[in-house]
Design an enzyme around this catalytic site. Structure first.
Site, PDB file in Angstrom:
ATOM      1  N   HIS A  75      71.579  67.332  86.531  1.00 22.50           N
ATOM      2  CA  HIS A  75      73.012  67.615  86.759  1.00 22.50           C
ATOM      3  C   HIS A  75      73.880  66.396  86.467  1.00 22.50           C
ATOM      4  O   HIS A  75      74.893  66.167  87.134  1.00 22.50           O
ATOM      5  CB  HIS A  75      73.263  68.086  88.194  1.00 22.50           C
ATOM      6  CG  HIS A  75      72.573  69.371  88.552  1.00 22.50           C
ATOM      7  ND1 HIS A  75      73.169  70.606  88.427  1.00 22.50           N
ATOM      8  CD2 HIS A  75      71.326  69.618  89.022  1.00 22.50           C
ATOM      9  CE1 HIS A  75      72.326  71.549  88.816  1.00 22.50           C
ATOM     10  NE2 HIS A  75      71.189  70.977  89.179  1.00 22.50           N
ATOM     11  N   ASN A 148      73.839  77.127  92.153  1.00 23.51           N
ATOM     12  CA  ASN A 148      73.842  77.233  90.694  1.00 23.51           C
ATOM     13  C   ASN A 148      74.606  78.476  90.261  1.00 23.51           C
ATOM     14  O   ASN A 148      74.977  79.299  91.094  1.00 23.51           O
ATOM     15  CB  ASN A 148      72.403  77.339  90.175  1.00 23.51           C
ATOM     16  CG  ASN A 148      71.708  75.987  90.104  1.00 23.51           C
ATOM     17  OD1 ASN A 148      72.352  74.936  90.115  1.00 23.51           O
ATOM     18  ND2 ASN A 148      70.388  76.015  90.031  1.00 23.51           N
ATOM     19  N   HIS A 339      74.494  67.427  99.253  1.00 21.42           N
ATOM     20  CA  HIS A 339      73.201  67.496  99.932  1.00 21.42           C
ATOM     21  C   HIS A 339      73.099  68.830 100.666  1.00 21.42           C
ATOM     22  O   HIS A 339      73.942  69.110 101.520  1.00 21.42           O
ATOM     23  CB  HIS A 339      73.114  66.344 100.940  1.00 21.42           C
ATOM     24  CG  HIS A 339      71.740  66.126 101.504  1.00 21.42           C
ATOM     25  ND1 HIS A 339      70.831  67.141 101.654  1.00 21.42           N
ATOM     26  CD2 HIS A 339      71.136  65.005 101.948  1.00 21.42           C
ATOM     27  CE1 HIS A 339      69.714  66.650 102.170  1.00 21.42           C
ATOM     28  NE2 HIS A 339      69.871  65.354 102.354  1.00 21.42           N
TER      29      HIS A 339
END
Ligand code: HDE
Length: 709
Positions: A75, A148, A339
């Protein structure tokens, strides 16, 4: 243009305090000393050597030498924006998380979209999964939904993530190809990992080449838990649904955009926000009561499976609006640290072994990328809720903790900071009963790798299925080792034999008589074959319309960019009428001509040329209009670039409006599909009225035209 400043998320005042404007201010060193000469280093004489004493030069060069931080291992290439999340439907029955219970509440967010495989400087239009990570700055602390644009993942267990990423990244011996899965190592890995086939189908579909970051769905992927005030838990899958609908480009187009404008998505997001076209997504949830955990023919803990919307509908609860571009790319988009373990009370994990592994990885990666355990102090990562704990010191510490105590329990600071009771928002992990052996294995319930891959393929329209087949043909034709192509075709036979055959035919592989038992090198060395055999429970015909882009087509006109090619002297009325119609529908007309500057219409009105035939290209537009008028007849096609524009627009099935010489136009164009049999404009899906064009635009593409090519 709407004002993108003064949005509710200005509440993130910390960030503002750290921004610096230089108007009317002198340049200084890092120590605040005003600089008198920033052009020349200090020398011993006009033509003499530079002096070590030159602390200003040394400071400048030293800083420059250290300006890069390690890019994200995955990413790396991203685009981010600030915004706000507003709840319209309370989920208080299921969760105590205030962002999901206080209707009307606006929570500031920062969202970062990314490609996965490519380096920071790679192209936006790579065939790839897109990251869709949202940081909610809630009053209860930061909550990150790090998802995603596809609802499933390639692997089931975190143990395989480094292998997957090594396989898709450029090959280690020669560092090619960049940002592409079309190479041996990726397909070698996939062909040996049947669990990856479902996600591979998504990655080969048009979802992997979005028209815009604003036109992608987002998914939390894992099953999470919502936990209410009574500490009862409900399983949840998170969805982001774009208000603009889901739209993609064609693979040929994607490759060309990569050359013409590798920042296509980045600029598209930025410009939309600057122009006040704030992108919006609805947040949806699929809720599954705890008692239904085992009702499905797959395991909710398996991230290679989705919960079909036909079985559990998505309920929309709120809207995210992205309304402010970052002030500084590095400070915000690059330094933002997501996170999945940034949680708030009312949301919790499940035992999905992929998610469990992620909970370790993200802090670890920030330590290497941002270089210090104090990365939470970087403005973009700061919580609105003040941080109070006994963590101290470390590289680049900003917070100055006062007082003698940095431990708990203490008397010196009256026991502060103290532990919060659950009723006061203290986080308490969901008390799930766990009873089992310590064992390295994969649950049997994770072993059906083909049913949902087939479900996905079955759910597509013929056009979308063809695009998947084309993508597989393209990717596998780049694989140089024949046995990898053979292994892959064998895997595909377990999804759909006809599809496998179409792929096999063009990549020089024979279709096996009968698909052999899928290879699964991912199994432990001493596992018994029966335990790891595929358990396919699914009827071969099952489908779910929610998985198709075309079946859910909506809002294809708003914010679309249309090229109006004119050499001047076009009828004023024609242009004004079109301009108004398109504006009213939310699309944007851009005048393209042979050189920059202005052209005049036939009434003598001047108009600014947006882009020229030599600095732009058809792949950068959503549709094409060829003006009428004396200077714009079929002789327009004598401009090589105009002809290329028309051919590309045609080949990519985009809407096209021809306003003059329509009859002779087709012949002049010399389209290969018209050679044998003369076709009319409508047979070629080309419009000759503004209204027809708008209706074509609302379809996004004339997919029927593909059959003519
Ligand atoms: Fe990530 N992933 N991931 N991932 N991931 C990272 O964290 C990792 C996975 C996702 O815009 C890294 O800060 C492991 C699934 C996004 O900054 C790293 C595993 C999903 C982003 C990492 C996964 C994601 C990352 C690299 C398997 C969808 C970009 C830089 C166990 C639900 C966030 C970083 C941004 C980034 C590890 C699998 C989404 C290395 C070990 C599944 C959107 O920590």
């Amino acid at each position: 243009m709407k004002d993108s400043k003064n949005q509710p998320n200005q509440k993130l005042g910390d960030l503002e305090k750290n921004t610096l404007k230089n108007e009317n201010k002198a340049m200084t060193t890092d120590q605040g000393l005003k600089i008198n000469d920033d052009q020349n280093s200090l020398k011993a004489g006009e033509r003499g050597p530079s002096l070590l004493e030159d602390f200003i030069l040394r400071e400048k060069i030293t800083h420059f030498d250290h300006e890069r931080i390690p890019e994200r291992i995955v990413h790396a290439r991203g685009s981010g924006a600030h915004g706000v999340f507003k709840l319209h439907t309370s989920l208080s029955k299921y969760t105590k998380a205030k962002i999901f219970t206080e209707v009307g509440k606006e929570t500031p967010v920062f969202t970062r979209f990314s490609t996965v495989a490519g380096s920071k400087g790679s192209t936006d239009l790579a065939r790839d999964v897109r990251g869709f990570a949202v940081k909610f700055y809630t009053d209860e602390g930061n909550y990150d939904l790090v998802g995603n644009n596809m609802p499933v993942f390639f692997i089931q267990d975190a143990m395989k993530f480094p292998d997957l990423v090594h396989a898709v990244k450029p090959e280690p011996h020669n560092e090619v190809p960049q940002a592409a899965s079309a190479h041996d190592t990726f397909w070698d890995f996939i062909s040996l990992m049947p669990e990856s086939l479902h996600m591979t189908m998504w990655a080969m579909s048009d979802r992997a080449i979005p028209r815009s970051l604003r036109m992608m769905e987002g998914f939390g992927v894992h099953t999470f838990r919502l936990v209410n005030e009574e500490n009862e838990s409900t399983f949840v899958k998170f969805h982001w649904k774009p208000k603009l609908g889901v739209h993609s480009v064609l693979w040929d187009e994607a490759q060309k955009i990569s050359g013409k404008d590798s920042d296509f998505h980045k600029k598209d997001l930025w410009n939309a926000i600057e122009e006040g076209d704030f992108p919006e997504w609805d947040l949806g949830v699929q809720l599954i009561p705890e008692e239904d955990e085992h009702k499905f023919d797959f395991d909710l803990l398996d991230a290679t499976k989705l919960v079909p919307e036909s079985e559990v509908p998505v309920q929309l609860v709120g809207t995210m609006t992205l309304n402010r571009n970052p002030a500084n790319f590095f400070a915000e988009t690059e330094q933002v640290a997501f996170h999945p373990g940034h949680l708030i009370p009312g949301i919790d994990f499940t035992n999905d072994p992929l998610l469990q592994g992620r909970l370790f990885s993200y802090t670890d990666t920030q330590l290497s990328r941002l270089g210090s355990p104090n990365f939470h102090e970087i403005p973009i990562n700061r919580s609105i809720n003040p941080v109070r704990n006994n963590q101290r010191d470390g590289h680049m510490r900003q917070q100055i903790n006062e007082g003698a105590s940095s431990y708990h329990p203490n008397t010196i600071a009256d026991g502060c900071p103290f532990q919060a009771m659950m009723k006061d928002g203290g986080f308490h992990s969901h008390e799930e009963r766990i009873d089992g052996n310590k064992i390295r294995t994969r649950s049997r319930s994770f072993m059906d790798h083909f049913s949902q891959a087939r479900l996905f393929f079955n759910s597509q329209t013929k056009t979308e299925q063809q695009h998947i087949i084309n993508a597989l043909q393209f990717e596998l034709s780049k694989v140089t080792r024949p046995h990898i192509r053979e292994n892959m075709v064998n895997q595909l036979t377990h999804i759909d034999r006809k599809m496998a055959q179409e792929v096999a035919e063009v990549i020089g592989v024979d279709l096996p008589e009968k698909g052999t038992e899928p290879v699964n090198e991912g199994k432990p060395a001493d596992a018994d074959q029966e335990h790891y055999a595929s358990i396919v429970k699914d009827p071969k015909t099952r489908s779910d319309d929610a998985l198709s882009i075309i079946k859910n087509l909506k809002n294809a006109v708003k914010t679309r960019k249309i090229a109006y090619i004119s050499m001047g002297n076009h009828p004023a009325e024609e242009f004004n009428d079109l301009d108004q119609k398109l504006k009213a529908a939310g699309a944007k007309l851009k005048v393209v001509s042979s050189k920059l500057g202005k052209i005049k219409d036939d009434a003598g009105n001047e108009m600014e040329i947006s882009e020229t035939l030599f600095n732009t290209d058809a792949v950068l537009y959503d549709g094409l209009i060829l003006a009428s008028g004396k200077m714009n007849g079929t002789e327009l096609l004598s401009h090589g670039k105009v002809k290329a524009f028309v051919m590309e627009t045609f080949n990519h099935c985009k809407p096209m409006l021809v306003l003059s010489d329509a009859d002779t136009f087709i012949e002049e164009l010399g389209l290969p599909c018209c050679k044998k049999k003369r076709k009319t404009l409508s047979e070629l899906f080309i419009d000759n009225t503004g209204d027809g064009f708008l209706s074509s635009l609302s379809k996004h593409r004339h997919w029927e035209r593909e059959k003519l090519l």
